[in-house]
Design a protein around this motif. Structure first.
Motif, mmCIF file in Angstrom:
data_model
loop_
_atom_site.group_PDB
_atom_site.id
_atom_site.type_symbol
_atom_site.label_atom_id
_atom_site.label_comp_id
_atom_site.label_asym_id
_atom_site.label_seq_id
_atom_site.Cartn_x
_atom_site.Cartn_y
_atom_site.Cartn_z
ATOM 1 N N UNK A 98 0.812 -1.228 0.000
ATOM 2 C CA UNK A 98 0.000 0.000 0.000
ATOM 3 C C UNK A 98 0.843 1.275 0.000
ATOM 4 N N UNK A 99 2.062 1.166 0.527
ATOM 5 C CA UNK A 99 2.880 2.377 0.613
ATOM 6 C C UNK A 99 4.341 2.069 0.389
ATOM 7 N N UNK A 100 5.027 2.992 -0.277
ATOM 8 C CA UNK A 100 6.457 2.835 -0.538
ATOM 9 C C UNK A 100 7.116 4.187 -0.276
ATOM 10 N N UNK A 101 7.931 4.248 0.769
ATOM 11 C CA UNK A 101 8.644 5.488 1.098
ATOM 12 C C UNK A 101 10.128 5.311 0.804
ATOM 13 N N UNK A 102 10.593 6.047 -0.201
ATOM 14 C CA UNK A 102 12.020 6.067 -0.531
ATOM 15 C C UNK A 102 12.671 7.133 0.346
ATOM 16 N N UNK A 103 13.326 6.700 1.393
ATOM 17 C CA UNK A 103 13.866 7.648 2.371
ATOM 18 C C UNK A 103 15.386 7.553 2.522
ATOM 19 N N UNK A 104 15.965 6.384 2.218
ATOM 20 C CA UNK A 104 17.419 6.212 2.383
ATOM 21 C C UNK A 104 18.165 7.191 1.481
ATOM 22 N N UNK A 105 19.305 7.655 1.961
ATOM 23 C CA UNK A 105 20.115 8.546 1.125
ATOM 24 C C UNK A 105 21.575 8.474 1.529
ATOM 25 N N UNK A 106 22.412 8.721 0.535
ATOM 26 C CA UNK A 106 23.843 8.871 0.786
ATOM 27 C C UNK A 106 24.199 10.319 0.470
ATOM 28 N N UNK A 107 24.812 10.994 1.438
ATOM 29 C CA UNK A 107 25.076 12.434 1.285
ATOM 30 C C UNK A 107 26.238 12.714 0.341
ATOM 31 N N UNK A 108 27.236 11.826 0.320
ATOM 32 C CA UNK A 108 28.429 12.127 -0.476
ATOM 33 C C UNK A 108 29.228 13.227 0.198
ATOM 34 N N UNK A 109 30.037 13.927 -0.583
ATOM 35 C CA UNK A 109 30.854 15.008 -0.012
ATOM 36 C C UNK A 109 30.371 16.356 -0.493
ATOM 37 N N UNK A 110 30.587 17.384 0.338
ATOM 38 C CA UNK A 110 30.354 18.758 -0.109
ATOM 39 C C UNK A 110 31.668 19.214 -0.730
ATOM 40 N N UNK A 111 31.711 19.342 -2.041
ATOM 41 C CA UNK A 111 32.956 19.743 -2.702
ATOM 42 C C UNK A 111 32.651 20.355 -4.067
ATOM 43 N N UNK A 112 33.664 20.966 -4.653
ATOM 44 C CA UNK A 112 33.475 21.614 -5.949
ATOM 45 C C UNK A 112 33.137 20.592 -7.027
ATOM 46 N N UNK A 113 32.223 20.975 -7.872
ATOM 47 C CA UNK A 113 31.777 20.147 -8.994
ATOM 48 C C UNK A 113 32.982 19.609 -9.773
ATOM 49 N N UNK A 114 33.934 20.497 -10.047
ATOM 50 C CA UNK A 114 35.121 20.149 -10.836
ATOM 51 C C UNK A 114 35.931 19.014 -10.218
ATOM 52 N N UNK A 115 35.871 18.931 -8.873
ATOM 53 C CA UNK A 115 36.732 17.959 -8.174
ATOM 54 C C UNK A 115 35.959 16.736 -7.685
ATOM 55 N N UNK A 116 34.679 16.662 -7.988
ATOM 56 C CA UNK A 116 33.854 15.586 -7.404
ATOM 57 C C UNK A 116 34.382 14.211 -7.817
ATOM 58 N N UNK A 117 34.640 13.376 -6.856
ATOM 59 C CA UNK A 117 35.183 12.042 -7.111
ATOM 60 C C UNK A 117 34.150 11.180 -7.847
#
Ligand SMILES: NC(=O)c1ccc[n+]([C@@H]2O[C@H](COP(=O)([O-])OP(=O)(O)OC[C@H]3O[C@@H](n4cnc5c(N)ncnc54)[C@H](OP(=O)(O)O)[C@@H]3O)[C@@H](O)[C@H]2O)c1
Length: 250
Positions: A98-117
């Motif tokens: 009856x219900x599906x909640x997509x709640x899990x998340x991975x934050x990753x790093x706060x960093x410049x777009x250019x340097x994103x791993x």
């Protein structure tokens, strides 16, 4: 008439509903799972860390609410067949969802777009975007068997408007909002399944503390304080609400 901000659930508003919640072992997911159970739902607790899921399971059982089910799954590495196997297990046990909640998340790093791993980029996209897509696809046949099915995707302020240094997390949330709209539009004509995307707003959690280490934790809401918005969308009060980019921000 109640709205997502004012809704006050009745004790049995989720009676007999089967609701799957990802990231159910901690933070918002754990609080919503416990609240759903206390309002009559049987919850399927999906998450990475079995010990955390067991703690939530124990609390729900001790409260006298319907016994939940634990489904440990690392969304960063799960294969498409893991989702179909999981859906088959739910079908066998309950016959529908009856219900599906997509709640899990991975934050990753706060960093410049250019340097994103790139490896980190792929992991964030896998957990936050690809996993909800795979899980939704696997669960759609079960949701179609429900008389009143609701899917909630989770988004964030950074997904609604891109911001410097938020990288893959913000972009995955923006793509999730769009995925919600695609799905809501497709399902509106053929099924009664409603699909929405919800930004919980600032909430005290492990993820929040990493994202905003300087923030005064006492000034932001606890997960238990925002659960009614989720119950609104998962229960009969949310009937007719679909395709919406919603937020619980004050
Ligand atoms: N808190 C906020 O202010 C805020 C604001 C906007 C949006 N959100 C969103 O709200 C949702 C809940 O976050 P939260 O604040 O409650 O954070 P949280 O307490 O850190 O919870 C995140 C959950 O996701 C699970 N998870 C992470 N990686 C996973 C993986 N690979 N496989 C399976 N599960 C995984 C975690 O499980 P483990 O603990 O086992 O790793 C945990 O249960 C997220 O989608 C987040 O983006 C939060």
């Amino acid at each position: 008439m109640s709205s997502i901000h004012t809704y006050q659930p009745t004790t049995d508003c989720l009676q007999d509903r089967i609701i799957l919640i990802t990231g159910a072992g901690a933070g918002i997911g754990a609080a919503v799972a416990k609240s759903c159970a206390s309002h009559g739902a049987t919850v399927i607790l999906l998450g990475k860390t079995t010990r955390k899921l067991e703690t939530v399971y124990d609390e729900i059982v001790a409260s006298g609410a319907p016994e939940p089910i634990i489904m440990p799954m690392d969304l960063a590495v799960a294969k498409p067949e893991d989702y179909t196997n999981m859906a088959e297990a739910v079908e066998k046990e309950f016959g529908h969802l009856d219900g599906l909640l997509h709640n899990a998340a991975h934050l990753g790093n706060r960093m410049m777009f250019e340097q994103y791993d790139l490896e980190l980029w792929n992991k964030v996209m896998q957990v936050n975007l690809n996993a909800p897509m795979l899980l939704t696809r696997a669960c759609l046949p079960l949701l179609k068997k429900s008389a009143d099915a609701s899917i909630i995707f989770t988004s964030s302020e950074s997904g609604r408007k891109g911001r410097a240094y938020w990288g893959a997390y913000a972009i995955s949330n923006a793509a999730t909002d769009n995925m919600m709209q695609v799905l809501a539009d497709e399902l509106e004509t053929n099924t009664g399944i409603r699909v929405n995307s919800l930004d919980p707003g600032p909430v005290r959690s492990a993820l929040r503390l990493i994202a905003y280490p300087g923030e005064n934790q006492n000034q932001i809401k606890k997960p238990e304080e925002i659960v009614n918005g989720y119950l609104y969308l998962l229960g009969p009060a949310g009937k007719g609400v679909t395709g919406q980019l919603l937020s619980l921000q004050a």
